[in-house]
Enzyme design. Structure first.
Site, PDB file in Angstrom:
ATOM      1  N   ARG A 103       0.844  -1.190   0.000  1.00 36.16           N
ATOM      2  CA  ARG A 103       0.000   0.000   0.000  1.00 36.16           C
ATOM      3  C   ARG A 103       0.887   1.250   0.000  1.00 36.16           C
ATOM      4  O   ARG A 103       1.978   1.259   0.607  1.00 36.16           O
ATOM      5  CB  ARG A 103      -0.838  -0.026   1.275  1.00 36.16           C
ATOM      6  CG  ARG A 103      -1.797   1.130   1.484  1.00 36.16           C
ATOM      7  CD  ARG A 103      -2.945   1.063   0.566  1.00 36.16           C
ATOM      8  NE  ARG A 103      -4.079   1.862   0.987  1.00 36.16           N
ATOM      9  CZ  ARG A 103      -5.077   2.187   0.172  1.00 36.16           C
ATOM     10  NH1 ARG A 103      -5.077   1.797  -1.098  1.00 36.16           N
ATOM     11  NH2 ARG A 103      -6.101   2.877   0.604  1.00 36.16           N
ATOM     12  N   THR A 376      -9.887   0.817  -9.163  1.00 39.24           N
ATOM     13  CA  THR A 376      -8.907  -0.127  -8.679  1.00 39.24           C
ATOM     14  C   THR A 376      -8.968  -1.274  -9.672  1.00 39.24           C
ATOM     15  O   THR A 376      -9.812  -1.267 -10.550  1.00 39.24           O
ATOM     16  CB  THR A 376      -9.335  -0.488  -7.242  1.00 39.24           C
ATOM     17  OG1 THR A 376      -9.255   0.689  -6.472  1.00 39.24           O
ATOM     18  CG2 THR A 376      -8.571  -1.595  -6.598  1.00 39.24           C
ATOM     19  N   THR A 394      -4.286  -0.580  -6.977  1.00 40.12           N
ATOM     20  CA  THR A 394      -5.039   0.648  -7.174  1.00 40.12           C
ATOM     21  C   THR A 394      -4.163   1.879  -7.382  1.00 40.12           C
ATOM     22  O   THR A 394      -3.035   1.942  -6.898  1.00 40.12           O
ATOM     23  CB  THR A 394      -5.961   0.911  -5.962  1.00 40.12           C
ATOM     24  OG1 THR A 394      -6.800   2.024  -6.223  1.00 40.12           O
ATOM     25  CG2 THR A 394      -5.187   1.172  -4.681  1.00 40.12           C
ATOM     26  N   ASN A 396      -6.243   4.506  -6.852  1.00 39.03           N
ATOM     27  CA  ASN A 396      -7.385   5.127  -6.195  1.00 39.03           C
ATOM     28  C   ASN A 396      -8.368   5.641  -7.235  1.00 39.03           C
ATOM     29  O   ASN A 396      -9.195   4.894  -7.717  1.00 39.03           O
ATOM     30  CB  ASN A 396      -6.978   6.221  -5.204  1.00 39.03           C
ATOM     31  CG  ASN A 396      -8.127   6.546  -4.254  1.00 39.03           C
ATOM     32  OD1 ASN A 396      -8.999   5.705  -4.052  1.00 39.03           O
ATOM     33  ND2 ASN A 396      -8.143   7.722  -3.693  1.00 39.03           N
ATOM     34  N   SER A 447      -7.911   1.157   3.420  1.00 35.08           N
ATOM     35  CA  SER A 447      -8.380   0.733   2.105  1.00 35.08           C
ATOM     36  C   SER A 447      -9.630  -0.131   2.241  1.00 35.08           C
ATOM     37  O   SER A 447      -9.950  -0.619   3.320  1.00 35.08           O
ATOM     38  CB  SER A 447      -7.267  -0.079   1.433  1.00 35.08           C
ATOM     39  OG  SER A 447      -7.733  -0.704   0.270  1.00 35.08           O
ATOM     40  N   SER A 448     -10.320  -0.319   1.120  1.00 37.72           N
ATOM     41  CA  SER A 448     -11.451  -1.260   1.086  1.00 37.72           C
ATOM     42  C   SER A 448     -11.111  -2.492   0.252  1.00 37.72           C
ATOM     43  O   SER A 448     -11.964  -3.352   0.037  1.00 37.72           O
ATOM     44  CB  SER A 448     -12.674  -0.589   0.462  1.00 37.72           C
ATOM     45  OG  SER A 448     -13.076   0.500   1.231  1.00 37.72           O
ATOM     46  N   GLY A 468     -13.647  -0.871  -6.916  1.00 36.47           N
ATOM     47  CA  GLY A 468     -14.927  -0.218  -6.606  1.00 36.47           C
ATOM     48  C   GLY A 468     -14.975   0.505  -5.278  1.00 36.47           C
ATOM     49  O   GLY A 468     -16.068   0.678  -4.727  1.00 36.47           O
ATOM     50  N   GLY A 469     -13.816   0.919  -4.716  1.00 34.37           N
ATOM     51  CA  GLY A 469     -13.853   1.663  -3.451  1.00 34.37           C
ATOM     52  C   GLY A 469     -14.634   0.885  -2.412  1.00 34.37           C
ATOM     53  O   GLY A 469     -14.457  -0.327  -2.250  1.00 34.37           O
TER      54      GLY A 469
END
Ligand code: GLY
Length: 566
Positions: A103, A376, A394, A396, A447-448, A468-469
């Site tokens: 990340r 992402t 990602t 973002n 993050s998701s 997709g966030g």
């Protein structure tokens, strides 16, 4: 009279035919690609093919991962990246599991109020567009670290197909042409100049990435440090500085990717392995599945009122916890075991009732004893040896910050927006963050992303994930249930319409093609319905191991995604 009758009959026939014509986007494919040994399902055909070619040469899933990842930088610059970051969850042929975090991190010069004006208000776009939005990228460090532990082919062999592709050029799809055209004005704004993508693109055009090919060659020849300490680092830092950003060579030199202990839990007879913090994905999936586990879901009708209601209430409670408890584990103590326990989640569901919606205003984070767009990309791989890997990467936002490092040939992320610009105010996904996710130097943003592997009876069952966030989590959640509870095949599951709730705003979002039949009943119970704002929710690429051991790919028809295998 006879003529009028014939005319009426023909018109009726025509009308009926029109009614029965299902647009391609609405067609549900019952079966995906089925192969015997190995498969890659990714956002683009070329990337899946490159990953598969590596496995045909004898490489394993980790080799294929590195090759697929680099190919996505070329064929899918929307999210494929070396200027961003990602997460990986794996399960080896021997059942060893693990997860890996590359990340992005906040730069050393980042500060809590860097996106606020003098009155303490969030400055629009500062954390999303342009050089100030960029977090320190982790992808290159991640790929090399994975290669060091699991790779079997030389890195140079894994990067070469992408060098060749970048030079030869990529024939772009209609979706990609539309996307380049749509973001053109933002590219110009973020870079204070036009970038090479500045033209009117059409489906079938070829785009060559010559600067990127050179960057890849330097990485091939000089290794990981080329990106963090070498010429590429100089190019990146100079460009960002020129645009007023704060990333320094020290930031790049200090970046380290990290192995993490995955989130593991059982759901009925399955074992789920997913991404731990700094992703919220694994914890949220665990909370949602644990919340609904006491119910006999397979007896529900798929996407019926009751089904939507139950999943919504689980999602509402989990997202409320997400906003309070979750952040970078290197900066926060996160009560993971409590948060994912059956006891805690069953207690959270006590005030759920079938007659009326729980109000999000009445739901806060739970009481624990002891305390992030669609932009992402996810891909799933199974190799002939039985290794499996789920990877979500990602930038973002679409093309990240839209900052395109001209001499390097790559986009930079806008991941700083996944930190809380102002704790308590929503980010670009409408997600709230609290102190745990406040901006601090070197912090990884919450993050998701939810790369996930499912086992059943001790064997590999499914590999999945999504972009997709915030909708990543609910897309993965529904696909796990589609397969485990409704016995769907992988393609059928991936194609099925989806919905999403994230606590705040207090509304259920439905894909535009979602059947509206349940809406009146849901409204009567007090649920707010939103349909039309989100044409699609998530874009799941997944692999299912069938009872005979063959693999079925689920390539999401919402994108240009493609399963390739042998
Ligand atoms: N940038 C989206 C996420 O990490 O969830």
């Amino acid at each position: 009279m006879k003529k009028i009758f014939i005319l009426l009959f023909v018109s009726l026939l025509f009308f009926q035919c029109k009614q029965q014509q299902i647009p391609p986007s609405k067609q549900v494919l019952e079966k995906g690609l089925i192969t015997k040994k190995a498969m890659v399902v990714s956002a683009r055909k070329e990337a899946s093919e490159i990953g598969v070619a590596i496995m045909k040469k004898g490489g394993n899933a980790f080799d294929a991962m590195i090759a697929t990842d680099l190919a996505l930088v070329v064929v899918y610059p929307f999210a494929g990246n070396i200027g961003g970051g990602g997460f990986t969850v794996y399960r080896t042929k021997d059942g060893e599991i693990g997860s890996f975090d590359y990340r992005e991190k906040a730069p050393l010069a980042a500060s809590r109020d860097m996106y606020l004006d003098e009155d303490g208000n969030v400055i629009p776009n500062k954390s999303t567009l342009g050089a100030m939005a960029v977090g320190v990228p982790g992808t290159v460090a991640g790929l090399f670290k994975i290669h060091e532990r699991f790779g079997t082919l030389p890195f140079s062999e894994l990067i070469q197909p992408s060098i060749d592709l970048a030079r030869k050029g990529v024939i772009i799809t209609k979706k990609q042409a539309n996307s380049f055209n749509k973001y053109r004005e933002f590219f110009e704004k973020a870079n204070n100049r036009t970038i090479f993508l500045d033209k009117d693109w059409k489906e079938g055009d070829t785009v060559k990435y010559l600067k990127l090919a050179k960057t890849f060659e330097r990485i091939r020849d000089n290794g990981r440090d080329e990106f963090y300490k070498g010429e590429t680092a100089d190019i990146l830092v100079d460009y960002v500085k020129d645009l007023g950003g704060i990333i320094t060579k020290e930031d790049l030199a200090k970046y380290e990717a990290k192995w993490r202990k995955p989130i593991t839990f059982t759901y009925k007879d399955a074992r789920i392995i997913s991404m731990p913090p700094p992703s919220s994905g694994g914890i949220c999936i665990a909370q949602m599945l644990k919340s609904i586990e006491p119910f006999d879901i397979s007896k529900f009708t798929h996407n019926s009122t009751k089904y939507i209601q139950l999943l919504t209430e689980a999602e509402r409670r989990s997202f409320a916890d997400r906003s309070y408890f979750l952040g970078d584990p290197d900066f926060n103590d996160i009560p993971i075991d409590s948060l994912i326990s059956s006891k805690y989640n069953n207690k959270r569901m006590i005030n759920f009732n079938w007659d009326s919606a729980t109000n999000s205003s009445e739901v806060s984070y739970g009481n624990i004893t002891g305390m992030e767009s669609n932009e992402t990309t996810h891909y799933s791989i199974v190799d002939p040896f039985g290794n499996a890997i789920a990877v979500t990467n990602t930038l973002n936002g679409a093309y990240g910050s839209k900052v395109y490092v001209q001499e390097g040939g790559f986009f930079l992320n806008n991941e700083m927006d996944d930190l809380s610009s102002k704790p308590g105010e929503p980010n670009m996904f409408g997600l709230l963050g609290a102190e745990a996710n406040a901006i601090e130097p070197e912090k990884r943003m919450l993050s998701s992303m939810t790369p996930t592997i499912v086992e059943q009876n001790g064997k590999l069952k499914m590999v999945l994930g999504s972009p997709g966030g915030s909708t990543i989590i609910t897309s993965v959640f529904q696909n796990i249930l589609n397969v485990l509870e409704f016995d769907m095949g992988m393609q059928e599951s991936v194609s099925a319409p989806r919905f999403h709730h994230q606590w705040l705003p207090d509304e259920i979002k439905f894909e535009t093609r979602f059947d509206t039949i349940a809406f009146p009943q849901l409204r009567k119970k007090g649920y707010n319905i939103s349909q039309g704002n989100s044409r699609i929710l998530g874009k799941v690429d997944a692999i299912l191991v069938l009872p005979d051991g063959k693999l079925e790919g689920g390539a999401d028809p919402r994108g240009d995604d493609m399963a390739v295998g042998f």
